[in-house]
Design a protein around this motif. Structure first.
Motif, mmCIF file in Angstrom:
data_model
loop_
_atom_site.group_PDB
_atom_site.id
_atom_site.type_symbol
_atom_site.label_atom_id
_atom_site.label_comp_id
_atom_site.label_asym_id
_atom_site.label_seq_id
_atom_site.Cartn_x
_atom_site.Cartn_y
_atom_site.Cartn_z
ATOM 1 N N CYS A 48 0.847 -1.143 0.067
ATOM 2 C CA CYS A 48 -0.157 -0.078 0.002
ATOM 3 C C CYS A 48 0.814 1.106 -0.159
ATOM 4 C CB CYS A 48 -1.075 -0.081 1.330
ATOM 5 S SG CYS A 48 -2.402 -0.864 0.955
ATOM 6 N N GLY A 49 0.594 2.239 -1.075
ATOM 7 C CA GLY A 49 1.383 3.219 -0.995
ATOM 8 C C GLY A 49 2.572 3.194 -1.931
ATOM 9 N N MET A 50 2.606 2.184 -2.510
ATOM 10 C CA MET A 50 3.787 1.927 -3.265
ATOM 11 C C MET A 50 3.702 2.863 -4.559
ATOM 12 S SD MET A 50 5.497 -1.747 -4.500
ATOM 13 C CE MET A 50 5.618 -2.558 -2.817
ATOM 14 N N GLN A 51 2.676 2.933 -5.332
ATOM 15 C CA GLN A 51 2.416 3.788 -6.449
ATOM 16 C C GLN A 51 2.731 5.199 -6.070
ATOM 17 O OE1 GLN A 51 -0.711 2.308 -9.325
ATOM 18 N NE2 GLN A 51 -1.616 1.805 -7.188
ATOM 19 N N SER A 56 6.866 9.624 -6.130
ATOM 20 C CA SER A 56 7.504 10.648 -5.198
ATOM 21 C C SER A 56 9.064 10.320 -5.430
ATOM 22 C CB SER A 56 7.345 10.526 -3.776
ATOM 23 O OG SER A 56 5.745 11.103 -3.556
ATOM 24 N N LEU A 57 9.240 9.304 -5.590
ATOM 25 C CA LEU A 57 11.086 8.717 -5.798
ATOM 26 C C LEU A 57 11.216 9.265 -7.105
ATOM 27 C CD1 LEU A 57 11.351 5.236 -4.602
ATOM 28 C CD2 LEU A 57 12.513 7.422 -3.599
ATOM 29 N N ALA A 64 8.460 12.353 1.253
ATOM 30 C CA ALA A 64 7.041 11.894 0.754
ATOM 31 C C ALA A 64 6.768 10.587 0.566
ATOM 32 C CB ALA A 64 6.600 12.952 -0.419
ATOM 33 N N ALA A 65 7.980 10.009 -0.225
ATOM 34 C CA ALA A 65 7.988 8.544 -0.394
ATOM 35 C C ALA A 65 8.098 7.894 0.752
ATOM 36 C CB ALA A 65 9.151 8.441 -1.459
ATOM 37 N N LEU A 66 8.896 8.329 1.697
ATOM 38 C CA LEU A 66 9.144 7.635 2.956
ATOM 39 C C LEU A 66 7.630 7.519 3.786
ATOM 40 C CD1 LEU A 66 12.512 8.526 4.211
ATOM 41 C CD2 LEU A 66 11.744 6.395 3.736
ATOM 42 N N ASN A 69 5.475 4.715 1.579
ATOM 43 C CA ASN A 69 5.753 3.266 1.914
ATOM 44 C C ASN A 69 7.106 3.238 2.136
ATOM 45 O OD1 ASN A 69 6.591 0.697 1.533
ATOM 46 N ND2 ASN A 69 4.516 0.117 0.364
ATOM 47 N N ALA A 70 7.634 3.342 3.441
ATOM 48 C CA ALA A 70 9.232 3.520 3.858
ATOM 49 C C ALA A 70 9.874 2.293 3.334
ATOM 50 C CB ALA A 70 9.017 3.517 5.190
ATOM 51 N N PHE A 71 9.059 1.001 3.271
ATOM 52 C CA PHE A 71 9.537 -0.274 3.055
ATOM 53 C C PHE A 71 10.308 -0.278 1.623
ATOM 54 C CE2 PHE A 71 9.246 -5.026 1.594
ATOM 55 C CZ PHE A 71 9.813 -5.406 2.580
ATOM 56 N N LEU A 72 9.305 0.278 0.556
ATOM 57 C CA LEU A 72 9.919 0.464 -0.711
ATOM 58 C C LEU A 72 11.222 1.131 -0.913
ATOM 59 C CD1 LEU A 72 9.385 0.115 -4.039
ATOM 60 C CD2 LEU A 72 8.092 2.249 -3.733
ATOM 61 N N VAL A 73 11.026 2.503 -0.192
ATOM 62 C CA VAL A 73 12.125 3.435 -0.390
ATOM 63 C C VAL A 73 13.377 2.755 0.391
ATOM 64 C CG1 VAL A 73 12.986 5.683 0.373
ATOM 65 C CG2 VAL A 73 10.595 5.418 -0.274
#
Length: 124
Positions: A48-51, A56-57, A64-66, A69-73
């Motif tokens: 969730c929030g990955m898109q 943001s990345l 904002a990306a963190l 979805n901090a996991f993705l970042v």
């Protein structure tokens, strides 16, 4: 020849998807797919929030990306290595061996499940 064509087509696909996510903000347009798990349960999945985080990345907005979805970042370098490791198989065999090992996959699954649970308990 086929392998090279597959790599080229993959790069074109990644570039096209990245361009779409760069141009369109998933939080402002509604043609991106919503999270089915969240819609059904009200709980956030590990993705969730990955898109929104990816968008943001691409705009170099790390904070904002963190938040999305901090996991993705935090795992982006590892995910990039995982996706590119087949291309590097001959040049960097240690990276390929690490990324294709069962230990790596088990650790990745455990981290993903831990993130999934923690973000719903703590509210991340």
């Amino acid at each position: 020849m086929r392998r090279r064509l597959a790599y080229i087509l993959s790069l074109v696909f990644v570039a096209a998807v990245s361009a779409v996510y760069f141009i369109y903000d998933p939080s402002k347009v509604n043609f991106f797919p919503p999270c089915v798990f969240y819609k059904l349960t009200g709980y956030k999945c590990s993705g969730c929030g990955m898109q929104r985080a990816f968008h943001s990345l691409l705009h170099l907005d790390i904070s904002a990306a963190l938040g999305y979805n901090a996991f993705l970042v935090l795992l982006s370098p590892l995910l990039i290595a995982l996706l590119l490791s087949p291309l590097w198989r001959k040049r960097f065999p240690a990276i390929y061996a690490f990324c294709s090992s069962s230990v790596f996959m088990i650790v990745f699954v455990v981290l993903t499940l831990t993130w999934w649970v923690l973000r719903n308990i703590i509210g991340l």
